[in-house]
Design an enzyme around this catalytic site. Structure first.
Site, mmCIF file in Angstrom:
data_model
loop_
_atom_site.group_PDB
_atom_site.id
_atom_site.type_symbol
_atom_site.label_atom_id
_atom_site.label_comp_id
_atom_site.label_asym_id
_atom_site.label_seq_id
_atom_site.Cartn_x
_atom_site.Cartn_y
_atom_site.Cartn_z
ATOM 1 N N PRO A 202 -6.989 10.415 -11.153
ATOM 2 C CA PRO A 202 -7.889 11.582 -11.142
ATOM 3 C C PRO A 202 -8.716 11.625 -9.857
ATOM 4 O O PRO A 202 -9.197 10.598 -9.388
ATOM 5 C CB PRO A 202 -8.785 11.379 -12.364
ATOM 6 C CG PRO A 202 -8.566 9.992 -12.824
ATOM 7 C CD PRO A 202 -7.294 9.488 -12.236
ATOM 8 N N GLU A 203 -8.826 12.804 -9.278
ATOM 9 C CA GLU A 203 -9.627 12.987 -8.066
ATOM 10 C C GLU A 203 -10.890 13.762 -8.443
ATOM 11 O O GLU A 203 -11.173 13.972 -9.617
ATOM 12 C CB GLU A 203 -8.808 13.744 -7.012
ATOM 13 C CG GLU A 203 -7.536 12.992 -6.622
ATOM 14 C CD GLU A 203 -6.745 13.702 -5.529
ATOM 15 O OE1 GLU A 203 -7.341 14.468 -4.752
ATOM 16 O OE2 GLU A 203 -5.532 13.497 -5.465
ATOM 17 N N HIS B 77 -4.684 -0.009 -25.942
ATOM 18 C CA HIS B 77 -5.337 -0.073 -24.620
ATOM 19 C C HIS B 77 -6.755 0.495 -24.617
ATOM 20 O O HIS B 77 -7.211 1.010 -23.616
ATOM 21 C CB HIS B 77 -4.504 0.638 -23.549
ATOM 22 C CG HIS B 77 -3.068 0.216 -23.518
ATOM 23 N ND1 HIS B 77 -2.699 -1.079 -23.212
ATOM 24 C CD2 HIS B 77 -1.928 0.893 -23.785
ATOM 25 C CE1 HIS B 77 -1.372 -1.163 -23.282
ATOM 26 N NE2 HIS B 77 -0.881 0.014 -23.633
ATOM 27 N N ARG C 90 -3.160 0.959 -17.783
ATOM 28 C CA ARG C 90 -2.823 0.132 -16.617
ATOM 29 C C ARG C 90 -3.995 -0.692 -16.105
ATOM 30 O O ARG C 90 -3.828 -1.505 -15.206
ATOM 31 C CB ARG C 90 -2.221 1.007 -15.518
ATOM 32 C CG ARG C 90 -0.856 1.559 -15.955
ATOM 33 C CD ARG C 90 -0.121 2.233 -14.834
ATOM 34 N NE ARG C 90 0.172 1.336 -13.731
ATOM 35 C CZ ARG C 90 0.689 1.742 -12.577
ATOM 36 N NH1 ARG C 90 0.939 3.022 -12.390
ATOM 37 N NH2 ARG C 90 0.923 0.884 -11.617
ATOM 38 N N ARG D 100 -12.312 10.014 15.798
ATOM 39 C CA ARG D 100 -11.473 9.097 15.012
ATOM 40 C C ARG D 100 -10.017 9.216 15.432
ATOM 41 O O ARG D 100 -9.472 10.309 15.458
ATOM 42 C CB ARG D 100 -11.582 9.414 13.520
ATOM 43 C CG ARG D 100 -12.926 9.080 13.015
ATOM 44 C CD ARG D 100 -12.964 8.871 11.530
ATOM 45 N NE ARG D 100 -14.270 8.348 11.229
ATOM 46 C CZ ARG D 100 -14.498 7.066 10.942
ATOM 47 N NH1 ARG D 100 -13.508 6.218 10.841
ATOM 48 N NH2 ARG D 100 -15.714 6.651 10.742
#
Ligand code: ZN
Length: 274
Positions: free
Chosen positions: A2-3, A103, A122, A155
């Site tokens: 998820p972002e 889980h 996970r 950069r």
């Protein structure tokens, strides 16, 4: 993983449902990975505190907790519970008689009778407690244009890598970096330092536009993301390049390409992006 828009959606859903609720008890599983603070510390911090607010900071969910009565005077009124969902984590609001999913690593019993459950197959997700949490980097929806431009100035890394660098901007991941670069007309491999002020101004606008649109659609449902109601988002239907390798660009019909930059897949249109 998820972002920002997915975490924002989850945090808003949690805020609307558990703000004001009181934490009665905490159960933590025996798997050590999800616990970034010790189990004892997490339990002691959460127990008998009220949830004053839930919000997002970068890709973290932050529960603002306040103490009540004697506790507030004794151990300080405020604390924070920080949740990072990792790859497969979810934070669900459940009825107490709902079956405990496999889980499940944490169950927080609320005075309203419901439970907050953290499920993560996970185990890349992390639970911790803090007083004054700092996620690092700039919040992409709050940062001012000049600050945004200065983040990338000089950069030498590809702009795609710089967008993913959480020390610069927090919360932008692979999907929204690719989609923002497409809308700004910039190839992911371009060096950040080679971008003009005008390029960066366009990128600034497109990052905010993409994130806001995605939040309004409940995020992108890729892999097994669901919000706190178990609902999927729908921004993936708006993806113009991410996950569309070999398909045609919706703007120019050229075939979308995929390259690997710093170990991450990057998707772009070779005609629309320079
Ligand atoms: Zn195109």
């Amino acid at each position: 993983m998820p972002e920002l828009p997915e975490v924002e959606t989850i945090a808003r859903g949690l805020a609307s449902r558990v703000t004001g609720d009181f934490i009665e008890s905490v159960w933590l599983g025996s798997k050590p990975e999800p616990l970034k603070s010790s189990a004892a510390e997490i339990a002691a911090t959460l127990q008998s505190r009220r949830i004053a607010d839930v919000h997002r900071m970068g890709k973290h969910i932050v529960f603002e907790l306040v103490g009540e009565g004697r506790r507030a005077r004794r151990s300080g009124a405020k604390a924070q519970w920080i949740v990072h969902l990792g790859m497969t984590g979810s934070m669900l609001v459940c009825k107490p008689d709902a079956e405990i999913a496999k889980h499940t690593h944490a169950v927080v019993k609320l005075a309203s009778g419901r439970e907050l459950r953290f499920v993560d197959p996970r185990r890349f997700g992390r639970l911790s407690v803090a007083r004054d949490f700092d996620a690092g980097g700039c919040e992409p929806l709050d940062v001012k244009l000049d600050r945004f431009i200065s983040l990338f100035h000089g950069r030498k890394t590809p702009i795609k890598s710089a967008l993913l660098n959480q020390k610069l901007l927090r919360g932008v991941g692979n999907i929204y970096a690719d989609e923002s670069l497409f809308r700004a007309g910039i190839r992911p491999r371009r060096r950040a330092a080679s971008l003009t002020r005008e390029n960066l101004r366009r990128l600034y606008k497109s990052v905010q536009e993409v994130l806001k649109e995605a939040i309004s659609l409940g995020g992108s449902s890729v892999s097994d993301y669901v919000d706190s109601d178990g609902q999927e988002g729908s921004f993936q239907l708006q993806h113009r390049v991410y996950g569309r390798e070999g398909e045609r660009c919706r703007a120019c019909k050229k075939v979308i390409k995929r390259v690997v930059i710093a170990g991450r897949s990057s998707h772009y249109c070779p005609r629309c992006q320079k």
